[in-house]
Design a protein around this motif. Structure first.
Motif, PDB file in Angstrom:
ATOM      1  N   PHE A  23       0.900  -1.446   0.000  1.00 27.67           N
ATOM      2  CA  PHE A  23       0.243  -0.137   0.191  1.00 27.67           C
ATOM      3  C   PHE A  23       0.713   0.880   0.396  1.00 27.67           C
ATOM      4  CE2 PHE A  23       0.388  -0.828   5.076  1.00 27.67           C
ATOM      5  CZ  PHE A  23       0.793   0.398   4.945  1.00 27.67           C
ATOM      6  N   GLU A  24       0.597   2.722  -0.443  1.00 32.66           N
ATOM      7  CA  GLU A  24       0.618   3.220  -0.630  1.00 32.66           C
ATOM      8  C   GLU A  24       0.217   4.382  -0.081  1.00 32.66           C
ATOM      9  OE1 GLU A  24       2.729   6.629  -4.228  1.00 32.66           O
ATOM     10  OE2 GLU A  24       3.171   4.196  -4.070  1.00 32.66           O
ATOM     11  N   THR A  25       0.607   5.853   0.968  1.00 36.01           N
ATOM     12  CA  THR A  25      -0.717   6.452   1.592  1.00 36.01           C
ATOM     13  C   THR A  25      -0.253   7.663   1.090  1.00 36.01           C
ATOM     14  OG1 THR A  25       0.443   6.998   3.349  1.00 36.01           O
ATOM     15  CG2 THR A  25      -0.748   5.204   3.864  1.00 36.01           C
ATOM     16  N   GLN A  26      -1.177   8.666   0.802  1.00 39.50           N
ATOM     17  CA  GLN A  26      -0.871  10.712   0.380  1.00 39.50           C
ATOM     18  C   GLN A  26      -0.385  11.561   1.828  1.00 39.50           C
ATOM     19  OE1 GLN A  26      -1.329  11.354  -2.698  1.00 39.50           O
ATOM     20  NE2 GLN A  26      -1.720   9.460  -2.461  1.00 39.50           N
ATOM     21  N   LYS A  27       0.483  12.693   1.178  1.00 42.16           N
ATOM     22  CA  LYS A  27       1.065  12.908   2.708  1.00 42.16           C
ATOM     23  C   LYS A  27       0.349  13.983   3.345  1.00 42.16           C
ATOM     24  CE  LYS A  27       5.946  13.625   0.657  1.00 42.16           C
ATOM     25  NZ  LYS A  27       6.798  14.616   0.210  1.00 42.16           N
ATOM     26  N   ASN A  28       0.661  14.361   4.397  1.00 36.03           N
ATOM     27  CA  ASN A  28      -0.666  15.054   5.439  1.00 36.03           C
ATOM     28  C   ASN A  28      -2.028  14.158   5.426  1.00 36.03           C
ATOM     29  OD1 ASN A  28       1.289  17.078   5.482  1.00 36.03           O
ATOM     30  ND2 ASN A  28       1.118  18.048   3.657  1.00 36.03           N
ATOM     31  N   SER A  29      -1.982  13.206   5.773  1.00 36.50           N
ATOM     32  CA  SER A  29      -3.606  12.325   5.604  1.00 36.50           C
ATOM     33  C   SER A  29      -3.608  11.422   6.432  1.00 36.50           C
ATOM     34  CB  SER A  29      -3.752  11.698   4.449  1.00 36.50           C
ATOM     35  OG  SER A  29      -3.037  10.723   3.799  1.00 36.50           O
ATOM     36  N   ILE A  30      -4.770  11.553   7.383  1.00 38.03           N
ATOM     37  CA  ILE A  30      -4.598  10.402   8.242  1.00 38.03           C
ATOM     38  C   ILE A  30      -5.289   9.210   8.245  1.00 38.03           C
ATOM     39  CG2 ILE A  30      -5.912   9.891  10.836  1.00 38.03           C
ATOM     40  CD1 ILE A  30      -6.446  12.526  11.251  1.00 38.03           C
ATOM     41  N   VAL A  31      -4.855   7.904   8.331  1.00 37.32           N
ATOM     42  CA  VAL A  31      -4.960   6.606   7.526  1.00 37.32           C
ATOM     43  C   VAL A  31      -5.585   5.629   8.167  1.00 37.32           C
ATOM     44  CG1 VAL A  31      -4.682   4.516   5.788  1.00 37.32           C
ATOM     45  CG2 VAL A  31      -3.227   7.382   5.913  1.00 37.32           C
ATOM     46  N   GLY A  32      -6.866   5.498   8.255  1.00 37.97           N
ATOM     47  CA  GLY A  32      -7.609   4.626   9.232  1.00 37.97           C
ATOM     48  C   GLY A  32      -7.184   3.101   9.106  1.00 37.97           C
ATOM     49  N   PHE A  33      -6.384   2.351   9.827  1.00 38.04           N
ATOM     50  CA  PHE A  33      -5.474   1.113   9.039  1.00 38.04           C
ATOM     51  C   PHE A  33      -6.603   0.283  10.110  1.00 38.04           C
ATOM     52  CE2 PHE A  33      -1.441  -1.679   9.387  1.00 38.04           C
ATOM     53  CZ  PHE A  33      -1.414  -2.593   8.604  1.00 38.04           C
ATOM     54  N   LEU A  34      -7.626  -0.533   9.774  1.00 32.23           N
ATOM     55  CA  LEU A  34      -8.354  -1.777  10.262  1.00 32.23           C
ATOM     56  C   LEU A  34      -7.801  -2.362   9.970  1.00 32.23           C
ATOM     57  CD1 LEU A  34     -11.897   0.875   8.978  1.00 32.23           C
ATOM     58  CD2 LEU A  34      -9.667   0.993  11.300  1.00 32.23           C
ATOM     59  N   GLY A  35      -8.897  -3.892  11.194  1.00 36.92           N
ATOM     60  CA  GLY A  35      -8.907  -5.588  11.193  1.00 36.92           C
ATOM     61  C   GLY A  35      -8.614  -5.815  12.437  1.00 36.92           C
ATOM     62  N   PRO A  36      -9.313  -6.489  12.163  1.00 34.20           N
ATOM     63  CA  PRO A  36      -9.800  -7.810  13.534  1.00 34.20           C
ATOM     64  C   PRO A  36      -8.102  -8.013  14.445  1.00 34.20           C
ATOM     65  CG  PRO A  36     -10.501  -8.684  11.514  1.00 34.20           C
ATOM     66  CD  PRO A  36      -9.801  -7.753  10.821  1.00 34.20           C
ATOM     67  N   ASN A  37      -8.464  -8.418  15.510  1.00 39.62           N
ATOM     68  CA  ASN A  37      -7.031  -9.134  16.321  1.00 39.62           C
ATOM     69  C   ASN A  37      -6.505  -9.983  15.219  1.00 39.62           C
ATOM     70  OD1 ASN A  37      -7.873  -7.134  18.116  1.00 39.62           O
ATOM     71  ND2 ASN A  37      -9.025  -8.496  19.524  1.00 39.62           N
ATOM     72  N   GLY A  38      -5.190  -9.666  15.554  1.00 46.97           N
ATOM     73  CA  GLY A  38      -4.701 -10.575  15.076  1.00 46.97           C
ATOM     74  C   GLY A  38      -4.249 -10.957  12.953  1.00 46.97           C
ATOM     75  N   ALA A  39      -4.938  -9.382  12.207  1.00 46.32           N
ATOM     76  CA  ALA A  39      -4.672  -9.169  11.126  1.00 46.32           C
ATOM     77  C   ALA A  39      -3.377  -8.895  11.368  1.00 46.32           C
ATOM     78  CB  ALA A  39      -6.071  -8.048  10.993  1.00 46.32           C
TER      79      ALA A  39
END
Length: 235
Positions: A23-39
């Motif tokens: 994955f690649e993110t943009q600058k000056n952004s807030i990125v939600g990193f989601l997943g179940p426990n153990g993901a």
């Protein structure tokens, strides 16, 4: 590009924790990193922070390769792990001075004054960390993250265990930080993502299930809440 992960794989013995994650993110952004426990969220963050090595693949923080340019990459990031390890016998200002010295920051006192104000620690700066509530300890953790003015912040469940008022305070602080920095935010709270995030990455069983901009959500998943999307992608 602020964070770039390419074909990242991590194994612990025979257990596959991350499977070809990119994955690649943009600058000056807030990125939600989601997943179940153990993901694999915490594992990804630890690799990005340079705390554990990848089994395969590459990670970059603002064009610096974590494996090959470790010090350069670490200068550009701040990491708040889930358990927020702090020296509780130290005073708030003392631990900030220690961290500032570690980063060889010039004009330490001025920088500490600025960070104390930015994180709302004015009333607590002369207290022992052991005397602080969990909400204020999280503020100290965030202050340590930003003392060297990094470009990227890795925050692993920063509001976990806080009461509703503390959650709102920390969210407001994260939102303010996201105006000038890229924030990778691991959380289980969908309302937190909706309140803060510009992008969302959903991880399940060590694989990326989707990566999208929050503004694209109504078109990509019409008439579905973020919670419904999460359940659909991680069941």
């Amino acid at each position: 590009m602020a964070i770039k992960v390419d074909q990242l794989t991590k194994t612990y013995g025979k257990q596959l924790a991350l499977d070809n994650v990119s994955f690649e993110t943009q600058k000056n952004s807030i990125v939600g990193f989601l997943g179940p426990n153990g993901a694999g969220k915490s594992t990804t963050m630890k690799i990005l922070a340079g705390l554990i090595p990848a089994s395969a693949g590459t990670c970059h923080i603002s064009d610096s390769n974590i494996a090959e340019q470790s010090l350069a990459a670490k200068r550009k990031l701040g990491f708040l792990p889930e358990n927020n390890p702090l020296y509780t016998d130290m005073y708030v200002r003392e631990i900030l001075q220690y961290e500032a010295s570690t980063h060889r920051i010039k004009n330490k006192s001025e920088r500490i004054d600025l960070v104390v104000k930015q994180t709302g620690l004015e009333d607590a700066q002369h207290k022992k960390i052991s005397e602080l509530s969990k909400g204020y300890r999280q503020r100290v953790g965030l202050a340590l993250c930003i003392i060297h003015d990094p470009e990227v912040l890795l925050l692993d469940e920063p509001t976990s265990g806080l009461d509703p008022n503390q959650i709102l305070e920390i969210r407001a602080l994260i939102k303010e930080l996201g105006k000038e920095k890229t924030v990778l935010l691991s959380t289980h709270l969908m309302q937190e993502v909706e309140a803060l995030c510009d992008e969302v990455i959903i991880l399940h069983q060590g694989k990326i299930r989707d990566h999208f901009f929050v503004n694209d959500l109504p078109n990509k998943y019409p008439n579905q809440s973020l919670e419904e999307i999460f359940v659909r992608l991680t069941k």
